[in-house]
Design an enzyme around this catalytic site. Structure first.
Site, mmCIF file in Angstrom:
data_model
loop_
_atom_site.group_PDB
_atom_site.id
_atom_site.type_symbol
_atom_site.label_atom_id
_atom_site.label_comp_id
_atom_site.label_asym_id
_atom_site.label_seq_id
_atom_site.Cartn_x
_atom_site.Cartn_y
_atom_site.Cartn_z
ATOM 1 N N SER A 172 0.826 -1.205 0.000
ATOM 2 C CA SER A 172 0.000 0.000 0.000
ATOM 3 C C SER A 172 0.861 1.256 0.000
ATOM 4 O O SER A 172 0.342 2.342 -0.228
ATOM 5 C CB SER A 172 -0.976 0.014 1.177
ATOM 6 O OG SER A 172 -0.331 -0.316 2.352
ATOM 7 N N HIS A 205 -3.729 -4.017 -5.187
ATOM 8 C CA HIS A 205 -3.888 -3.494 -3.827
ATOM 9 C C HIS A 205 -5.295 -3.740 -3.314
ATOM 10 O O HIS A 205 -6.238 -3.018 -3.652
ATOM 11 C CB HIS A 205 -3.544 -1.995 -3.808
ATOM 12 C CG HIS A 205 -3.580 -1.398 -2.441
ATOM 13 N ND1 HIS A 205 -3.992 -0.111 -2.202
ATOM 14 C CD2 HIS A 205 -3.259 -1.915 -1.229
ATOM 15 C CE1 HIS A 205 -3.924 0.129 -0.912
ATOM 16 N NE2 HIS A 205 -3.489 -0.949 -0.298
ATOM 17 N N GLU A 218 -7.130 -1.779 -6.188
ATOM 18 C CA GLU A 218 -6.397 -0.830 -7.036
ATOM 19 C C GLU A 218 -5.363 -1.615 -7.852
ATOM 20 O O GLU A 218 -4.515 -2.299 -7.278
ATOM 21 C CB GLU A 218 -5.697 0.237 -6.183
ATOM 22 C CG GLU A 218 -6.676 1.197 -5.507
ATOM 23 C CD GLU A 218 -6.003 2.217 -4.594
ATOM 24 O OE1 GLU A 218 -6.536 3.327 -4.446
ATOM 25 O OE2 GLU A 218 -4.943 1.909 -4.000
ATOM 26 N N ASN A 224 -5.545 6.010 -0.485
ATOM 27 C CA ASN A 224 -4.738 6.477 0.651
ATOM 28 C C ASN A 224 -4.235 7.899 0.467
ATOM 29 O O ASN A 224 -3.746 8.523 1.400
ATOM 30 C CB ASN A 224 -3.572 5.518 0.917
ATOM 31 C CG ASN A 224 -4.034 4.321 1.730
ATOM 32 O OD1 ASN A 224 -5.096 4.357 2.353
ATOM 33 N ND2 ASN A 224 -3.260 3.258 1.712
HETATM 34 P P1 NAI Z 1 1.003 -9.387 8.227
HETATM 35 O O1 NAI Z 1 2.127 -9.014 9.124
HETATM 36 O O2 NAI Z 1 -0.319 -9.736 8.815
HETATM 37 O O3 NAI Z 1 1.456 -10.621 7.307
HETATM 38 C C1 NAI Z 1 2.668 -10.678 6.614
HETATM 39 C C2 NAI Z 1 3.078 -12.145 6.522
HETATM 40 O O4 NAI Z 1 4.180 -12.241 5.624
HETATM 41 C C3 NAI Z 1 3.523 -12.730 7.849
HETATM 42 O O5 NAI Z 1 2.807 -13.919 8.109
HETATM 43 C C4 NAI Z 1 5.017 -12.999 7.644
HETATM 44 O O6 NAI Z 1 5.466 -14.163 8.297
HETATM 45 C C5 NAI Z 1 5.105 -13.173 6.153
HETATM 46 N N1 NAI Z 1 6.410 -12.851 5.587
HETATM 47 C C6 NAI Z 1 7.220 -11.817 5.897
HETATM 48 N N2 NAI Z 1 8.314 -11.841 5.104
HETATM 49 C C7 NAI Z 1 8.165 -12.900 4.274
HETATM 50 C C8 NAI Z 1 8.935 -13.431 3.210
HETATM 51 N N3 NAI Z 1 10.078 -12.857 2.826
HETATM 52 N N4 NAI Z 1 8.457 -14.509 2.561
HETATM 53 C C9 NAI Z 1 7.315 -15.085 2.919
HETATM 54 N N5 NAI Z 1 6.538 -14.650 3.929
HETATM 55 C C10 NAI Z 1 6.960 -13.557 4.588
HETATM 56 O O7 NAI Z 1 0.870 -8.179 7.191
HETATM 57 P P2 NAI Z 1 -0.422 -7.733 6.345
HETATM 58 O O8 NAI Z 1 -1.182 -6.746 7.124
HETATM 59 O O9 NAI Z 1 -1.105 -8.939 5.843
HETATM 60 O O10 NAI Z 1 0.273 -6.952 5.133
HETATM 61 C C11 NAI Z 1 0.909 -7.610 4.074
HETATM 62 C C12 NAI Z 1 1.127 -6.635 2.934
HETATM 63 O O11 NAI Z 1 -0.125 -6.092 2.529
HETATM 64 C C13 NAI Z 1 2.012 -5.439 3.258
HETATM 65 O O12 NAI Z 1 2.730 -5.086 2.110
HETATM 66 C C14 NAI Z 1 1.006 -4.375 3.622
HETATM 67 O O13 NAI Z 1 1.484 -3.064 3.450
HETATM 68 C C15 NAI Z 1 -0.091 -4.660 2.596
HETATM 69 N N6 NAI Z 1 -1.425 -4.177 2.953
HETATM 70 C C16 NAI Z 1 -1.880 -4.258 4.244
HETATM 71 C C17 NAI Z 1 -3.155 -3.807 4.547
HETATM 72 C C18 NAI Z 1 -3.674 -3.893 5.936
HETATM 73 O O14 NAI Z 1 -4.650 -3.198 6.237
HETATM 74 N N7 NAI Z 1 -3.098 -4.718 6.809
HETATM 75 C C19 NAI Z 1 -4.050 -3.230 3.520
HETATM 76 C C20 NAI Z 1 -3.494 -3.282 2.189
HETATM 77 C C21 NAI Z 1 -2.215 -3.696 1.946
#
Ligand code: NAI
Length: 505
Positions: A123, A144, A156, A194
């Protein structure tokens, strides 16, 4: 290019909040889905949770048991990146870090088919930067999703500088096939939502900081007058101040500290205190079993006038007239679009404070009312008086609006009041995004309706009120504060002169 066939394998990398939601959406749409996470057991846990969600959807009658069984079986856990070699689309939802994302995609390129598509759910990281180190950067785009991905309609589709148009189009059509509302956008800070939504929070914070009204009253005005689904303070409490503040800081810094996106000290203070909102039991509001409903400032019922004189056309406020009860005699005359009430003048805000307008236009006893989404359907409305007005003016104006069915909240005299100021600033940001070709007018409005559920897209809303009017409101804000934050978009300025439409610009 058409949507990906449902036989195409989808790989989701990162099985956290977003990855799990995206995997659920893709599996429900009929694709074989691989789930991979760097942490042991996380992908398997996510698979179990998604299956449990499918079972609950069957119980609620929202999914057939056959569909749930098929979708559940379609989910597979990958224990190494090599397992996803056959995927036609890989969606990355790992930690929000450019280097981690670049590293992952370069490892993926070594194992997947050269024709497979790559997508990032980032994001705030530049899609252009993520793709830059790839062998085939043209096949990567942003996809996104909003949180929670299964429930939020908007996706998006973000094109970086190297993204091939047919890759973006395939992702668009695939997302549409999954039941989503996709939009195309360029890789610019905050993409559409955003970025364009920032003033919704920023102006509310500023109004509260300047003691124009309380958080609960401002929330009520934007909900019950502006028809936003939630007020900004309750929404920030829901999102979490750590997350909301981080997004604001990220957009502010990415735009080289453009004052338009300046973060709020009040919100920073909440983050520093650990008052993060609902999740920590306290934000702007307290949360707990014994918490009382927040107090909303509301004027008690005042006597209704017996006669009103409507001078000229009330413009956006014209629909108020049809709601005036028959007990009040209505007279019409020519004039500048104001309502004369037994010793006071009531007018829709034009962006100037009541005090300045009263002095400039030589109107004593001036009371201003705020913008409403629909003046024909009474809800809550803010009014403010000029410093020069007698206290009685406020009661007379309130009595009139209450007789039509409005609940009246008195706020401090401020430029553009509450709903009008918010809508004008949202439209201004949307206009600049349009001017800078971040997305089409249609997609900007679609993004704001489906990404944050605004009652109307900001461009369509500004067109409905008149671009000339919105421009004047912004000039009023700019004159008042003398800050670059309130500079009107050059596009609005141009359209204001020609009477043109933002949706057709
Ligand atoms: P999260 O922390 O809940 O999940 C991320 C997961 O990725 C974790 O389970 C972690 O173990 C895993 N991970 C980290 N590095 C890794 C790697 N190199 N290879 C494989 N797995 C790996 O994070 P979330 O909230 O799900 O966010 C994920 C992405 O989505 C980020 O880029 C975030 O900016 C984006 N995003 C998040 C939103 C939100 O509201 N939480 C909304 C829209 C986008």
């Amino acid at each position: 290019m058409a949507a990906l066939n449902t036989s195409t394998q989808i790989a989701v990398i990162g099985a956290g909040a977003m990855g799990s939601g995206i995997a659920q959406v893709a599996a429900a749409a009929g694709h074989p889905v691989w789930l991979y996470d760097a942490r042991d057991g996380v992908a398997e846990k996510s698979r179990q949770q998604i299956r449990a969600i499918f079972s609950r959807l069957v119980e609620k009658g929202k999914m057939t048991s056959e569909h749930a069984a098929l979708a559940g079986e379609a989910l597979k856990v990958a224990t190494a990146l090599e397992d996803v070699a056959q995927a036609g689309l890989v969606i990355e939802a790992i930690v929000e870090d450019l280097e981690a994302k670049r590293q992952l995609f370069s490892e993926l390129e070594a194992v997947i088919d050269p024709r497979a598509l790559l997508a990032t759910n980032t994001s705030s990281v530049s899609v252009t930067a993520i793709a830059a180190k790839l062998e085939h950067p043209h096949r990567l785009a942003g996809l996104h999703f909003f949180n929670p991905a299964p429930l939020m309609a908007l996706v998006e589709i973000v094109s970086g500088l190297a993204t091939a148009p047919d890759v973006a189009q395939t992702l668009y059509e695939t997302a549409e096939g999954w039941g989503k509302k996709p939009v195309h956008t360029r890789s610019t800070p905050g993409f559409i939502v955003n970025r364009v939504a920032r003033p919704f929070y920023a102006e509310a914070l500023r109004l509260m900081e300047e003691q124009v009204s309380s958080a609960s009253t401002l929330d009520a005005l934007l909900r019950e007058g502006g028809r936003f689904p939630m007020g900004p303070f309750e929404l920030m409490d829901l999102i979490g101040h750590d997350v909301n503040f981080a997004v604001t800081c990220s957009v502010f810094n990415a735009y080289f500290q453009d004052p338009r996106f300046k973060p709020s000290l009040t919100q920073q203070e909440l983050v520093m205190a650990g008052y993060l909102g609902r999740k920590s039991g306290r934000g702007f509001y307290p949360y707990g079993p014994d918490t009382e409903a927040p107090v909303i400032a509301e004027l008690p019922i005042q006597p209704a006038p017996s006669v009103v004189i409507i001078e000229g056309d009330l413009g956006p406020g014209e629909a108020l007239v049809s709601g005036i009860p028959s007990s009040i005699a209505v007279k019409r005359s020519s004039g500048s679009g104001v309502i004369r009430l037994e010793g006071c003048t009531l007018a829709l805000s034009d962006g100037r404070t009541a005090t300045i307008r009263s002095a400039e236009d030589d109107v004593p006893d001036l009371v201003l009312f705020d913008l409403a989404f629909d003046y024909g359907k009474p809800g809550r409305i803010a009014i403010a008086t000029s410093d020069q007005a007698s206290p009685r003016s406020l009661q007379i104006a309130a009595g009139f609006l209450q007789s039509i069915g409005w609940q009246v909240s008195v706020v401090e005299d401020s430029p553009g009041l509450v709903v009008l100021r918010t809508v004008a600033m949202l439209a201004n940001e949307a206009a600049d995004a349009l001017l800078q070709s971040v997305a089409s007018a249609e997609d900007i409005d679609k993004a704001m309706r489906f990404g944050v559920n605004y009652p109307q897209g900001p461009l369509a809303w500004a067109d409905r009120l008149g671009t000339g009017y919105i421009y004047r409101v912004l000039k009023g804000l700019q004159d008042n504060y003398q800050e670059d934050r309130y500079r009107p978009s050059a596009l609005l300025r141009r359209l204001a002169s020609s009477g043109g439409s933002l949706q057709k610009a």
